[in-house]
Design an enzyme around this catalytic site. Structure first.
Site, PDB file in Angstrom:
ATOM      1  N   ASP A  99      -8.171  -5.692   0.546  1.00  0.00           N
ATOM      2  CA  ASP A  99      -8.393  -6.473  -0.496  1.00  0.00           C
ATOM      3  C   ASP A  99      -8.340  -7.869  -0.882  1.00  0.00           C
ATOM      4  OD1 ASP A  99      -9.582  -4.606  -2.079  1.00  0.00           O
ATOM      5  OD2 ASP A  99      -8.061  -4.053  -3.049  1.00  0.00           O
ATOM      6  N   HIS A 144       0.832  -1.186   0.258  1.00  0.00           N
ATOM      7  CA  HIS A 144       0.073   0.185  -0.138  1.00  0.00           C
ATOM      8  C   HIS A 144       1.020   1.487   0.204  1.00  0.00           C
ATOM      9  CE1 HIS A 144      -3.335   2.781   1.533  1.00  0.00           C
ATOM     10  NE2 HIS A 144      -3.960   2.046   0.816  1.00  0.00           N
TER      11      HIS A 144
HETATM   12  N1  CMC Z   1       4.134  -7.420  -4.525  1.00  0.00           N
HETATM   13  C1  CMC Z   1       5.236  -7.487  -4.328  1.00  0.00           C
HETATM   14  N2  CMC Z   1       6.492  -6.292  -4.926  1.00  0.00           N
HETATM   15  C2  CMC Z   1       5.597  -5.405  -4.260  1.00  0.00           C
HETATM   16  C3  CMC Z   1       4.121  -5.488  -4.143  1.00  0.00           C
HETATM   17  C4  CMC Z   1       3.177  -6.491  -4.160  1.00  0.00           C
HETATM   18  N3  CMC Z   1       2.224  -6.536  -4.538  1.00  0.00           N
HETATM   19  N4  CMC Z   1       3.195  -4.085  -3.545  1.00  0.00           N
HETATM   20  C5  CMC Z   1       4.992  -3.811  -3.977  1.00  0.00           C
HETATM   21  N5  CMC Z   1       5.908  -4.443  -4.394  1.00  0.00           N
HETATM   22  C6  CMC Z   1       7.200  -4.109  -4.159  1.00  0.00           C
HETATM   23  C7  CMC Z   1       7.462  -2.758  -5.498  1.00  0.00           C
HETATM   24  O1  CMC Z   1       8.122  -3.922  -6.729  1.00  0.00           O
HETATM   25  C8  CMC Z   1       9.012  -2.009  -4.562  1.00  0.00           C
HETATM   26  O2  CMC Z   1       9.697  -2.816  -4.708  1.00  0.00           O
HETATM   27  P1  CMC Z   1      11.410  -2.573  -5.057  1.00  0.00           P
HETATM   28  O3  CMC Z   1      11.447  -0.765  -4.451  1.00  0.00           O
HETATM   29  O4  CMC Z   1      12.760  -2.951  -5.291  1.00  0.00           O
HETATM   30  O5  CMC Z   1      11.210  -1.456  -6.210  1.00  0.00           O
HETATM   31  C9  CMC Z   1       8.605  -1.849  -3.421  1.00  0.00           C
HETATM   32  O6  CMC Z   1       7.657  -2.902  -3.235  1.00  0.00           O
HETATM   33  C10 CMC Z   1       7.757  -0.769  -3.056  1.00  0.00           C
HETATM   34  O7  CMC Z   1       6.673  -0.343  -3.874  1.00  0.00           O
HETATM   35  P2  CMC Z   1       5.985   0.173  -4.628  1.00  0.00           P
HETATM   36  O8  CMC Z   1       5.340   0.017  -6.270  1.00  0.00           O
HETATM   37  O9  CMC Z   1       7.017   1.714  -5.124  1.00  0.00           O
HETATM   38  O10 CMC Z   1       5.306   0.885  -3.517  1.00  0.00           O
HETATM   39  P3  CMC Z   1       3.432   2.130  -4.605  1.00  0.00           P
HETATM   40  O11 CMC Z   1       2.778   3.038  -3.187  1.00  0.00           O
HETATM   41  O12 CMC Z   1       3.910   3.152  -5.561  1.00  0.00           O
HETATM   42  O13 CMC Z   1       2.286   1.054  -3.994  1.00  0.00           O
HETATM   43  C11 CMC Z   1       0.795   0.218  -4.807  1.00  0.00           C
HETATM   44  C12 CMC Z   1       1.351   0.585  -3.908  1.00  0.00           C
HETATM   45  C13 CMC Z   1      -0.275  -1.175  -3.620  1.00  0.00           C
HETATM   46  C14 CMC Z   1       0.023   0.316  -5.777  1.00  0.00           C
HETATM   47  C15 CMC Z   1       1.777  -1.512  -4.888  1.00  0.00           C
HETATM   48  O14 CMC Z   1       1.741  -2.222  -3.527  1.00  0.00           O
HETATM   49  C16 CMC Z   1       0.587  -2.785  -5.450  1.00  0.00           C
HETATM   50  O15 CMC Z   1       0.980  -2.299  -6.848  1.00  0.00           O
HETATM   51  N6  CMC Z   1       0.261  -4.035  -5.106  1.00  0.00           N
HETATM   52  C17 CMC Z   1      -0.987  -4.988  -5.364  1.00  0.00           C
HETATM   53  C18 CMC Z   1      -2.372  -4.321  -6.043  1.00  0.00           C
HETATM   54  C19 CMC Z   1      -2.774  -3.722  -4.804  1.00  0.00           C
HETATM   55  O16 CMC Z   1      -3.416  -4.940  -4.133  1.00  0.00           O
HETATM   56  N7  CMC Z   1      -3.686  -2.634  -4.377  1.00  0.00           N
HETATM   57  C20 CMC Z   1      -4.404  -2.346  -3.650  1.00  0.00           C
HETATM   58  C21 CMC Z   1      -4.719  -1.656  -2.634  1.00  0.00           C
HETATM   59  S1  CMC Z   1      -5.643  -1.431  -0.712  1.00  0.00           S
HETATM   60  C22 CMC Z   1      -7.174  -0.402  -2.263  1.00  0.00           C
HETATM   61  C23 CMC Z   1      -7.049   0.209  -2.523  1.00  0.00           C
HETATM   62  O17 CMC Z   1      -6.472   1.378  -1.982  1.00  0.00           O
HETATM   63  O18 CMC Z   1      -7.721   0.410  -3.570  1.00  0.00           O
END
Ligand code: CMC
Length: 436
Positions: free
Chosen positions: A371, A313
């Site tokens: 989720d 998140h």
């Molecule tokens: N699985 C594997 N790696 C992950 C995941 C995941 N679900 N989420 C983040 N990472 C890694 C990402 O690759 C990055 O790694 P590195 O630093 O080595 O590049 C690190 O963790 C930080 O992630 P980020 O992408 O910079 O974080 P963000 O804040 O931009 O993204 C997120 C947040 C929710 C989009 C992401 O965690 C994600 O895509 N999660 C899966 C989708 C999900 O479950 N979304 C629902 C969110 S809660 C409900 C809502 O509010 O809609």
């Protein structure tokens, strides 16, 4: 806004004069540096794609402490709201800033209930969609179309119009989601039944048919109500910011909420519940728990493009408090339906356990989000996977509209207009086509 007792000083290494920037203090949470005059004073913009460090508004509705894993609606912890209040009380709280007493709750519920039907014409609009259309495609269309049906409440500068639009949206979303489902199932639409609770009525519109009586299961009703409470608002997330930005042009509330629905659809946001359930089903098809290790290797491999859906998140760097409550509800629903051994639930628990112990997830502070378990609950209730995000939209509507109305009432609100760091071609001349 309350000024903090310090200010920020921005200095430049090229000798340009430094400038002081005011700092404001909220009631809780990080202070903010006011950069509104930065461009006028320096000719520079700030650069923050993804809004990693930018507060785009001031709000008194929802507060998240991502490090603690705390979520407050109007100051009340989500754990207390989910266990003590129902969705109608939560809607009242988000919209008007206070929890209703018994009389206010009854009055509010009646005002919402009064609007549960949609214009009969709406079904002809719906019938224009393919039967296999994704429910979120249908919802984006239907919600936007509400502005054509309820034109008498589209003046955002009129507080009465704003209130009626809010009630109409909250009341009609379950009707629209259930209609989208019935349409895809080829079943007759069921009119709302106002003697039922908000969640009970939704179950009725989803699962009743004109052929026989439908009795609402109270465990499922409570579970659904909790899903609604947990998804009701989440401060300035992507879809809420979309609603605010869209609404900042002065467009009508139905159009702004339709923009929110469209944004929510994406798998990084509300679409994650559907993506998470599909992921669990894929792992199950690969061999289930025995294949969890192999799947996790893929997740950790940056080149695979595979993510553990339902994990991570932008704000929570701790367990999402909604995920804990959802896991509890999941157990209750599965037990009440005799599905304690549900393989997908077992698989989800196994994935969670491994992820919480794995260095990759620990270092990045990736925890289950709301989720992760909500899809399993909804699937057990009999809701098709493709409808999950539409249910999220139904629940989030109150948050969107509360945030939109807060913005319109804010004297500091302006049309949202981000700036850019331009990296394209500088000025050049167009050559006649034969010379290009
Ligand atoms: N699985 C594997 N790696 C992950 C995941 C995941 N679900 N989420 C983040 N990472 C890694 C990402 O690759 C990055 O790694 P590195 O630093 O080595 O590049 C690190 O963790 C930080 O992630 P980020 O992408 O910079 O974080 P963000 O804040 O931009 O993204 C997120 C947040 C929710 C989009 C992401 O965690 C994600 O895509 N999660 C899966 C989708 C999900 O479950 N979304 C629902 C969110 S809660 C409900 C809502 O509010 O809609």
């Amino acid at each position: 806004m309350k000024l903090a007792d310090n200010k920020a000083t921005l200095s430049f290494s090229n000798g340009s004069a430094s400038i002081d920037l005011p700092v404001y203090r909220g009631t809780v949470g990080p202070d903010v540096i006011d950069i509104r005059k930065l461009y006028a004073q320096t000719g520079m913009f700030t650069y923050d794609p993804g809004f990693l460090s930018t507060a785009a508004c001031q709000s008194a509705i929802t507060y998240i402490d991502g490090d603690k894993g705390e979520l407050l609606y109007r100051g009340y912890p989500i754990e207390q709201l989910a266990t003590t209040c129902d969705f109608m009380e939560t809607c009242h709280l988000l919209l008007y800033g206070r929890l209703p007493d018994i009389a206010a709750k009854a009055e509010f519920t009646q005002r919402v209930t009064y609007h549960t039907m949609v214009n009969e014409q709406m079904q002809f609009f719906l019938r224009g969609f393919r039967r296999d259309a994704h429910p979120m495609a249908i919802m984006t269309g239907l919600v936007g179309a509400l502005s054509a049906f309820y034109h008498d409440s589209t003046d955002i500068h009129n507080p009465e119009h704003r209130d009626i639009s809010a009630l109409r949206l909250i009341a009609k979303m379950p009707t629209l989601v259930a209609m989208a489902y019935k349409y895809s199932a080829g079943q007759p639409f069921m009119y709302p039944k106002n003697s039922l609770s908000y969640a009970g009525n939704f179950l009725h519109m989803m699962f009743a048919t004109p052929c026989e009586d439908y009795v609402v299961n109270p465990v499922i009703e409570r579970a659904l109500d909790r899903i609604f409470v947990l998804h009701a608002d989440h401060e300035q997330n992507a879809s809420t910011s979309t609603v605010r930005l869209c609404g900042s042009s002065g467009t009508n509330p139905f159009a702004a909420i339709a923009a929110g629905v469209a944004c929510l659809w994406g798998p990084a946001h509300g679409g994650a519940n559907e993506a998470c359930l599909n992921m669990l089903e894929d792992i199950q098809a690969m061999g289930g728990i025995a294949k969890v290790g192999q799947f996790m290797e893929q997740v950790k491999d940056k080149n695979s493009g595979v993510k553990l859906m339902g994990f991570g998140h932008r704000v929570y760097k701790n367990y999402d408090p909604r995920a804990k409550l959802m896991q509890e509800t999941c157990k209750e629903v599965l037990a009440s339906l005799g599905l304690e051994n549900d393989p997908l639930f077992k698989l989800a628990m196994a994935l969670e356990k491994i992820a919480l112990e794995d260095d990759y997830f620990v270092q990045r502070k990736l925890y289950p989000n709301v989720d992760f378990y909500s899809g399993i609950v909804q699937r057990a209730i009999g809701i098709p996977v493709s409808l999950f995000t539409a249910i999220f939209a139904l629940a989030r509507t109150v948050g969107w509209i509360a945030q939109l109305n807060e913005m319109i009432g804010d004297p500091e609100y302006k049309i949202g207009r981000p700036r850019q760091l331009f990296s394209g071609s500088t000025r050049r001349d167009v050559l006649p086509i034969a010379q290009r």
